[in-house]
Structure formats: structure tokens, C-alpha cells
Design a protein around this motif. Structure first.
Motif, PDB file in Angstrom:
ATOM      1  N   SER A   1       0.836  -1.207   0.000  1.00  0.00           N
ATOM      2  CA  SER A   1       0.000   0.000   0.000  1.00  0.00           C
ATOM      3  C   SER A   1       0.862   1.245   0.000  1.00  0.00           C
ATOM      4  O   SER A   1       2.041   1.205   0.362  1.00  0.00           O
ATOM      5  CB  SER A   1      -0.922   0.029   1.226  1.00  0.00           C
TER       6      SER A   1
ATOM      7  N   THR B   1       0.352   3.749   1.992  1.00  0.00           N
ATOM      8  CA  THR B   1       0.568   4.112   3.389  1.00  0.00           C
ATOM      9  C   THR B   1       1.794   3.390   3.942  1.00  0.00           C
ATOM     10  O   THR B   1       2.654   4.007   4.581  1.00  0.00           O
ATOM     11  CB  THR B   1      -0.687   3.776   4.230  1.00  0.00           C
TER      12      THR B   1
ATOM     13  N   ASN C   1       4.927   4.964   2.206  1.00  0.00           N
ATOM     14  CA  ASN C   1       5.306   6.252   2.801  1.00  0.00           C
ATOM     15  C   ASN C   1       5.878   6.054   4.204  1.00  0.00           C
ATOM     16  O   ASN C   1       6.900   6.635   4.566  1.00  0.00           O
ATOM     17  CB  ASN C   1       4.076   7.167   2.911  1.00  0.00           C
TER      18      ASN C   1
ATOM     19  N   HIS D   1      -1.088  14.128   2.839  1.00  0.00           N
ATOM     20  CA  HIS D   1      -1.773  12.853   3.074  1.00  0.00           C
ATOM     21  C   HIS D   1      -1.140  12.117   4.259  1.00  0.00           C
ATOM     22  O   HIS D   1      -1.834  11.531   5.096  1.00  0.00           O
ATOM     23  CB  HIS D   1      -1.683  11.995   1.802  1.00  0.00           C
TER      24      HIS D   1
ATOM     25  N   GLU E   1      -2.844   9.440   6.884  1.00  0.00           N
ATOM     26  CA  GLU E   1      -2.114   8.267   7.370  1.00  0.00           C
ATOM     27  C   GLU E   1      -1.762   8.369   8.857  1.00  0.00           C
ATOM     28  O   GLU E   1      -1.974   7.444   9.615  1.00  0.00           O
ATOM     29  CB  GLU E   1      -0.845   8.073   6.524  1.00  0.00           C
TER      30      GLU E   1
ATOM     31  N   GLU F   1       4.291  16.722  -1.479  1.00  0.00           N
ATOM     32  CA  GLU F   1       3.317  15.813  -2.111  1.00  0.00           C
ATOM     33  C   GLU F   1       2.988  16.331  -3.516  1.00  0.00           C
ATOM     34  O   GLU F   1       2.697  17.505  -3.688  1.00  0.00           O
ATOM     35  CB  GLU F   1       2.057  15.780  -1.246  1.00  0.00           C
TER      36      GLU F   1
ATOM     37  N   ASN G   1      -3.146  15.855  -2.973  1.00  0.00           N
ATOM     38  CA  ASN G   1      -4.516  15.354  -2.862  1.00  0.00           C
ATOM     39  C   ASN G   1      -5.468  16.350  -2.200  1.00  0.00           C
ATOM     40  O   ASN G   1      -6.451  16.776  -2.802  1.00  0.00           O
ATOM     41  CB  ASN G   1      -4.481  14.027  -2.091  1.00  0.00           C
TER      42      ASN G   1
ATOM     43  N   ASP H   1       5.859  12.350  -1.731  1.00  0.00           N
ATOM     44  CA  ASP H   1       4.712  11.469  -1.853  1.00  0.00           C
ATOM     45  C   ASP H   1       4.143  11.715  -3.249  1.00  0.00           C
ATOM     46  O   ASP H   1       3.418  12.677  -3.480  1.00  0.00           O
ATOM     47  CB  ASP H   1       3.691  11.796  -0.756  1.00  0.00           C
TER      48      ASP H   1
ATOM     49  N   ALA I   1       2.090   9.740  -4.989  1.00  0.00           N
ATOM     50  CA  ALA I   1       1.006   8.763  -5.234  1.00  0.00           C
ATOM     51  C   ALA I   1       0.465   8.928  -6.658  1.00  0.00           C
ATOM     52  O   ALA I   1       0.204   7.951  -7.342  1.00  0.00           O
ATOM     53  CB  ALA I   1      -0.109   8.961  -4.211  1.00  0.00           C
ATOM     54  N   ARG I   2       0.316  10.187  -7.097  1.00  0.00           N
ATOM     55  CA  ARG I   2      -0.205  10.482  -8.451  1.00  0.00           C
ATOM     56  C   ARG I   2       0.843  11.229  -9.286  1.00  0.00           C
ATOM     57  O   ARG I   2       0.529  12.176  -9.997  1.00  0.00           O
ATOM     58  CB  ARG I   2      -1.490  11.298  -8.351  1.00  0.00           C
TER      59      ARG I   2
ATOM     60  N   MET J   1       7.563   8.119  -3.625  1.00  0.00           N
ATOM     61  CA  MET J   1       6.582   7.035  -3.533  1.00  0.00           C
ATOM     62  C   MET J   1       5.590   7.213  -4.675  1.00  0.00           C
ATOM     63  O   MET J   1       5.200   8.341  -4.980  1.00  0.00           O
ATOM     64  CB  MET J   1       5.853   7.127  -2.181  1.00  0.00           C
TER      65      MET J   1
ATOM     66  N   CYS K   1       1.868   5.279  -6.391  1.00  0.00           N
ATOM     67  CA  CYS K   1       0.835   4.254  -6.255  1.00  0.00           C
ATOM     68  C   CYS K   1       0.539   3.622  -7.610  1.00  0.00           C
ATOM     69  O   CYS K   1       0.308   4.321  -8.594  1.00  0.00           O
ATOM     70  CB  CYS K   1      -0.458   4.860  -5.716  1.00  0.00           C
TER      71      CYS K   1
ATOM     72  N   SER L   1      -2.010   1.532  -7.672  1.00  0.00           N
ATOM     73  CA  SER L   1      -3.416   1.170  -7.465  1.00  0.00           C
ATOM     74  C   SER L   1      -4.382   2.325  -7.693  1.00  0.00           C
ATOM     75  O   SER L   1      -5.566   2.192  -7.432  1.00  0.00           O
ATOM     76  CB  SER L   1      -3.574   0.650  -6.034  1.00  0.00           C
ATOM     77  N   LYS L   2      -3.893   3.464  -8.168  1.00  0.00           N
ATOM     78  CA  LYS L   2      -4.802   4.587  -8.434  1.00  0.00           C
ATOM     79  C   LYS L   2      -5.000   4.702  -9.947  1.00  0.00           C
ATOM     80  O   LYS L   2      -5.432   3.755 -10.567  1.00  0.00           O
ATOM     81  CB  LYS L   2      -4.262   5.835  -7.756  1.00  0.00           C
TER      82      LYS L   2
ATOM     83  N   SER M   1       2.262  -0.267  -4.340  1.00  0.00           N
ATOM     84  CA  SER M   1       2.953   1.018  -4.423  1.00  0.00           C
ATOM     85  C   SER M   1       4.445   0.736  -4.446  1.00  0.00           C
ATOM     86  O   SER M   1       4.876  -0.378  -4.128  1.00  0.00           O
ATOM     87  CB  SER M   1       2.615   1.882  -3.206  1.00  0.00           C
TER      88      SER M   1
HETATM   89  C1  LIG Z   1      -3.767   7.272  -1.763  1.00  0.00           C
HETATM   90  C2  LIG Z   1      -2.653   8.089  -1.279  1.00  0.00           C
HETATM   91  C3  LIG Z   1      -1.652   7.535  -0.458  1.00  0.00           C
HETATM   92  C4  LIG Z   1      -1.726   6.173   0.176  1.00  0.00           C
HETATM   93  O1  LIG Z   1      -2.077   5.114  -0.586  1.00  0.00           O
HETATM   94  P1  LIG Z   1      -2.857   3.826  -0.011  1.00  0.00           P
HETATM   95  O2  LIG Z   1      -2.477   2.783  -0.992  1.00  0.00           O
HETATM   96  O3  LIG Z   1      -4.314   4.172  -0.017  1.00  0.00           O
HETATM   97  O4  LIG Z   1      -2.347   3.514   1.368  1.00  0.00           O
HETATM   98  C5  LIG Z   1      -0.593   8.343  -0.123  1.00  0.00           C
HETATM   99  N1  LIG Z   1      -0.504   9.606  -0.554  1.00  0.00           N
HETATM  100  C6  LIG Z   1      -1.443  10.176  -1.318  1.00  0.00           C
HETATM  101  C7  LIG Z   1      -1.278  11.587  -1.756  1.00  0.00           C
HETATM  102  C8  LIG Z   1      -2.558   9.438  -1.702  1.00  0.00           C
HETATM  103  O5  LIG Z   1      -3.499  10.020  -2.451  1.00  0.00           O
END
Ligand SMILES: *Cc1c(COP(=O)(O)O)cnc(C)c1O
Length: 348
Positions: free
Chosen positions: A63, A65, A68, A89, A94, A138, A142, A171, A173-174, A197, A199, A201-202, A210
Motif C-alpha cells: 500500500s 501508506t 510512505n 496525506h 495516514e 506531495e 490530494n 509522496d 502517489a499520483r 513514492m 501508487c 493502485s490509483k 505502491s
Molecule cells: C492514496 C494516497 C496515499 C496512500 O495510498 P494507499 O495505498 O491508499 O495507502 C498516499 N498519498 C497520497 C497523496 C494518496 O493520495
């Protein structure tokens, strides 16, 4: 129902699922001296991620989370101070690295500008005043509606932090949504950051997973932290295979998610009571209810009754997130629903 709650709602397609059946597997928890496991598919995913991010190596996590958390705890020891802003985030959602029960780190805050960007002056003040173990940013952001930090902005932050001997974790994620909006390769965005980091999964559409990328020395330590936190997996190739497929095939399409979000937001320019927080850069749109007489929760209820599923993020902000299952027609229909609610609020 048009479901815009999150880009974590993406489902694997047949081709992606097929990769699971044909993946070469091994015990990822059985490691060589270098710390690499025996699952060839996990290793292939980690190597591919490191290659596209121009980092020495990358580590696979279940994940974002956990990814990170492992990264931050690798950079810092309990009791140390980390430079953050409260809407990250890591801080707002978290919380684990700052929890007294787990990470035991202390927060020192930097200010952000009206545009939501980290203030260099504020960062410098805090770097001078405190002994810090890490600075976190980040990208995309988000809780600030998916806004991006450009390569120069990130470089300036990193140069400043590094001048004081403080590493930077991003971070991301995106990060590919940011990359698509900026027209800058992800590798350039994390060029100066010590760890990043992302993701799978998004928007990339993998079911789970991740990655954190960084230097060889950092990722070797990161693997130890992952193990300490129970994050080591066995035949994790069944997760890494769709992750690798996502990273290879779905990076380009993320741009459409950004475009659909902007289309949706642009259609909402004439609202009377509700308004969209600007700018909208990537796949997240924040609908603001502060002048409307209703809360974000109430807006989400009204929307749900009309076939649009969105969620409150703060008291007066609801979030709509665009991803591969949402097409241009859905974006248009979703905007019609919000306009309809706005007309209703005007008559009240
Ligand atoms: C979704 C997200 C995470 C964490 O991802 P999970 O897989 O849901 O634990 C971390 N940082 C940001 C900015 C996110 O949007």
C-alpha cells in the motif's frame, strides 16, 4: 451511478488479470545479500520502476501508506523532527509516522502560498531554527485538489533542504498525473528528491501496490524497515505482475483522466452557489460549498440522489476524482448533476 469517489476504484481488465496467471513466482521474503528477494516478477517491477524514475532501485509495497511510512521511518529515528504541512496525506490521513504509538516523529510545519505551494522562505526559517531529519512534499497534492509542483519548484525546495543536510521525500502517489499535466517526465520531477513514492493502485489501474524509489543505500535500508513493519511478502509476483503491466501500459492514458476533470470543472464555471476550487490541473476536482448554505456532506447526499457518488473531504469541500472508467460523457453528465443542485440551492 457515476462514481467519482476515488481513482482507487479502477478495476483490472482481462489483459492485466492474465499477467497474474503467467507470472514467474518465487519467495520474495527469501533474500540475497543485496536484499533482493527470489520473486522474479517483483524484481522485474522494481527494476522497471527504478529505470523510468532514474533511481538506483525501487521497493515494492502492498500500500501507499506502508510505502510512505517505511520511507519516512527509514529517513528518521523516533523523536526526530520532520518538516511538513498539515494537509499532506501523510499527516492528515495516514498519521502513523507521527503517532505516539508507532513512528513517534514530531511535526514542524512549513507555510504554503495562496496557490498552495510550499513557501521557500518559511522552509528556510524552519531549517535554520530546527534540527530536522526530513522534509516531505506531495505531488500531485490530494487535499489541495490535485495541484502540481513543477521540476523547478521541487529543485528549489530540495536544494534548500540539502544545503542544511536534510533529505526530501516526495509522496508521488499520483506523480504520473503531475507528469502528464506538466509535460515533464516523472524522472525529472523526482531528480533531486531523495525518495519518491508512487501508487500503482490509483490512476495506473493495478489492483494493489505502491513503490518507493531512491539510492541503492537508501533502498537497502528501506527493505529492512519494510521487514520490520511486516511488509515483506512471499509470492508477491501475483501483485507485481499487474503492477508491471500498469506501469508499462497505463501511464499515457492518465492524461485523459486529467482532461475529463478539467472538462467537468470548466462546465461548472457559471455556478451561483457552489464553486470549484481553482486551479484544476489533474484528475481531482474540489467542489466548495462555503457560500451555498449546505455542507459538503449534504452536497454529497443531494448528488447521490441524482446519480453522482462523491465524498466530502472537509466540512465544506467535496471531492470528485476522475479515472479510466469515467469517460467524457460521464464527466458531462456529472457536471449536469452539480449544475442541477446549484439551481436548486439558488431557489432556496
Ligand atoms: C492514496 C494516497 C496515499 C496512500 O495510498 P494507499 O495505498 O491508499 O495507502 C498516499 N498519498 C497520497 C497523496 C494518496 O493520495
Amino acid at each position: 451511478m457515476i462514481d467519482l469517489r476515488s481513482d482507487t476504484l479502477t478495476l483490472p481488465n482481462q489483459e492485466m488479470l492474465q499477467t497474474i496467471l503467467s507470472a514467474s513466482l518465487g519467495d520474495d521474503g527469501r533474500t540475497s545479500e543485496s536484499g533482493r528477494g527470489e520473486d522474479p516478477t517483483v524484481n522485474a517491477l522494481e527494476d522497471y520502476a527504478a529505470e523510468i524514475l532514474h533511481k538506483d532501485s525501487a521497493v515494492f509495497f502492498s500500500s501507499g501508506t506502508l510505502a510512505n511510512t517505511s520511507a519516512v521511518l527509514t529517513h528518521s529515528k523516533p523523536g526526530e523532527k520532520v518538516l511538513i504541512e498539515p494537509l499532506l496525506h501523510i499527516c492528515k490521513s495516514e498519521k502513523v509516522v507521527f503517532s505516539q504509538r508507532v513512528g513517534q516523529l514530531h511535526q514542524v510545519e512549513y507555510d504554503v502560498s495562496d496557490a498552495g505551494k510550499p513557501s521557500l522562505a518559511s522552509i528556510e526559517r524552519q531549517l535554520k531554527k530546527n534540527k530536522l531529519s526530513l522534509l516531505i512534499i506531495e505531488n500531485t497534492h490530494n487535499f489541495r485538489g490535485g495541484i502540481c509542483l513543477g521540476a523547478d519548484e521541487i529543485d528549489n525546495i530540495c536544494n534548500l533542504a540539502h544545503h542544511f543536510g536534510v533529505p526530501v521525500h516526495m509522496d508521488g502517489a499520483r506523480i504520473f498525473n503531475a507528469s502528464a499535466f506538466l509535460g515533464t517526465p516523472a524522472s525529472r520531477l523526482c531528480e533531486q528528491t531523495d525518495s519518491v513514492m508512487l501508487c500503482l493502485s490509483k490512476g495506473l489501474g493495478a489492483p494493489i501496490g505502491s513503490l518507493v524509489a531512491g539510492s541503492a543505500q537508501f533502498t537497502a535500508e528501506l527493505r529492512k524497515t519494510r521487514k520490520l513493519l511486516g511488509g515483506m511478502m512471499r509470492q508477491a509476483g501475483i501483485l507485481a505482475a499487474p503492477g508491471l503491466y500498469a506501469l508499462k501500459h497505463n501511464r499515457e492514458q492518465i492524461n485523459y483522466d486529467n482532461i475529463h476533470a478539467v472538462t467537468f470543472a470548466n462546465r461548472l464555471k457559471g455556478l451561483s452557489r457552489l464553486f470549484v476550487n481553482r486551479p484544476v490541473e489533474t484528475n481531482i476536482v474540489m467542489i466548495n460549498t462555503e457560500n451555498s448554505g449546505i455542507t459538503a456532506e449534504q452536497l454529497c447526499e443531494l448528488a447521490y440522489g441524482r446519480g453522482l457518488f462523491i465524498r466530502p473531504m472537509m466540512k465544506d469541500i467535496a471531492r470528485a476524482v476522475f479515472y479510466s472508467a469515467i469517460n467524457a460523457d460521464d464527466a458531462e453528465q456529472a457536471s449536469e448533476i452539480v449544475m442541477d443542485i446549484d439551481r436548486l440551492l439558488m431557489r432556496r
